[in-house]
Scaffold this motif. Sequence first.
Motif, PDB file in Angstrom:
ATOM      1  N   ARG B 192       0.883  -1.164   0.228  1.00  0.00           N
ATOM      2  CA  ARG B 192       0.004  -0.041  -0.013  1.00  0.00           C
ATOM      3  C   ARG B 192       0.825   1.270  -0.017  1.00  0.00           C
ATOM      4  N   TYR B 193       2.019   1.348  -0.768  1.00  0.00           N
ATOM      5  CA  TYR B 193       2.815   2.376  -0.726  1.00  0.00           C
ATOM      6  C   TYR B 193       2.319   3.407  -1.841  1.00  0.00           C
ATOM      7  N   ASP B 194       2.230   4.394  -1.302  1.00  0.00           N
ATOM      8  CA  ASP B 194       1.764   5.718  -2.327  1.00  0.00           C
ATOM      9  C   ASP B 194       2.846   6.593  -2.403  1.00  0.00           C
ATOM     10  N   GLN B 195       3.474   6.517  -3.623  1.00  0.00           N
ATOM     11  CA  GLN B 195       4.643   7.647  -3.961  1.00  0.00           C
ATOM     12  C   GLN B 195       4.167   8.903  -3.768  1.00  0.00           C
ATOM     13  N   ARG B 197       2.140  10.410  -2.003  1.00  0.00           N
ATOM     14  CA  ARG B 197       1.801  10.695  -0.498  1.00  0.00           C
ATOM     15  C   ARG B 197       3.416  10.917   0.150  1.00  0.00           C
ATOM     16  N   PRO B 222       2.964  -0.827  -4.535  1.00  0.00           N
ATOM     17  CA  PRO B 222       2.120   0.213  -4.688  1.00  0.00           C
ATOM     18  C   PRO B 222       0.834   0.090  -4.275  1.00  0.00           C
ATOM     19  N   GLU B 223       0.049   1.083  -3.663  1.00  0.00           N
ATOM     20  CA  GLU B 223      -1.462   1.147  -3.446  1.00  0.00           C
ATOM     21  C   GLU B 223      -1.939   1.022  -4.957  1.00  0.00           C
ATOM     22  N   SER B 224      -2.854   0.114  -5.130  1.00  0.00           N
ATOM     23  CA  SER B 224      -3.654  -0.225  -6.331  1.00  0.00           C
ATOM     24  C   SER B 224      -4.567  -0.493  -6.632  1.00  0.00           C
ATOM     25  N   GLY B 267       4.217   3.706  -9.577  1.00  0.00           N
ATOM     26  CA  GLY B 267       2.727   4.041  -9.051  1.00  0.00           C
ATOM     27  C   GLY B 267       1.864   3.635 -10.116  1.00  0.00           C
ATOM     28  N   GLU B 268       0.505   3.592  -9.951  1.00  0.00           N
ATOM     29  CA  GLU B 268      -0.290   3.253 -10.647  1.00  0.00           C
ATOM     30  C   GLU B 268      -0.378   4.315 -11.804  1.00  0.00           C
TER      31      GLU B 268
END
Lengths: 92, 282
Positions: B192-195, B197, B222-224, B267-268
Amino acid sequence: MNLFSFVRKPRPTQSAQTAKDRLQILLAHERSSGTAEADYLPMLQRDIIAAIRKHVPIIGDKDVDVRMERGDQMSSLEINIELPAGLSTKKG
Amino acid sequence: MTSEAKKDAPLGRVIVITSGKGGVGKTTSSAAISAGLAKQGFKTVVIDFDVGLRNLDMIMGCERRVVFDFINVIQGDAKLKQALIKDKRLETLFILPTSQTRDKDALTKEGVEQILNELKAEFDYIVCDSPAGIERGAQMAMYYADEAVVVTNPEVSSVRDSDRVLGLLSSQTKRAETDGAEPIKAQVLLTRYDQARVDSGEMMTVEDVLEILAVPLLGVIPESKAILKASNVGTPVVLDEPSAASRAYEDAISRLTGTQVEMRIQGERRPGLFQRLFGRAT
């Protein structure tokens, strides 16, 4: 690149740094003393009361206050002993 | 790739997917990692240790095929072969579901050991999906592990719990208790890594988390949106259509098998984020 300059505006929140700092302090403590940390304070308090009672017979359980302050570099143990008014001038 | 990875004698590696905290992505990661290993040609079984709260079967999309479970096998009510569910997408992938009804005490050390030994003789990788918490189910899932994947979100409670679990891995496991045994190889999987943020200082960075936990990094997922989509349809994310998350899992899985893969954080591919990255790069 004026079109994308909005991404370079000053960063309003740096809460991640706060999160990291809090974790580092907490975990340094939890790792060194494990979960037993909270358990020894009441025992320490009992022992201190017992030691003082040897010399000052009328001291009560609530006259000794033991506190732990956790800091980044060091932690402090604060012990407050309240002596009854009549004994305050007497030498031990 | 498929035939190359497969060897004559099974590897018999037991990998626990654990975290302490719930909801960080253990089951999603267990499903993705086991499917990814099987996709690479390794004969893989994934076991659900969350007795009473069975969910791996849904994430793997085999919930309607559960007849016997892990606990039935431990208690001698069914043979291991009867309880193993063969995946319909990959012939090297098997699922051992857990019981939905019984309590956690049904898991015994002896029972778990016996089943793991049987599986080791046949499988390359045995992936143990741990329940949240540090009670019996979680203890049993990690006890016989050779390797551990500690799933962590870049968030204070998850990192704290991961630290606790790392402590348990190095003290409350078979390898820890056996003199001269190599310790469990524990690695962090940051999910759930959000670059975006992270860039704005709202989320701890990969380096922050690694500095605190002081264990090697297996990967950064990544958060996806692909994760929820995959779980909706019961497909491990690596078997679903390619996404930033599936690519990140594939990389992590390759590292798990000993392949050197460069760490890349994607990221997405939303236009917004892409534009931001582009804006930063120029």
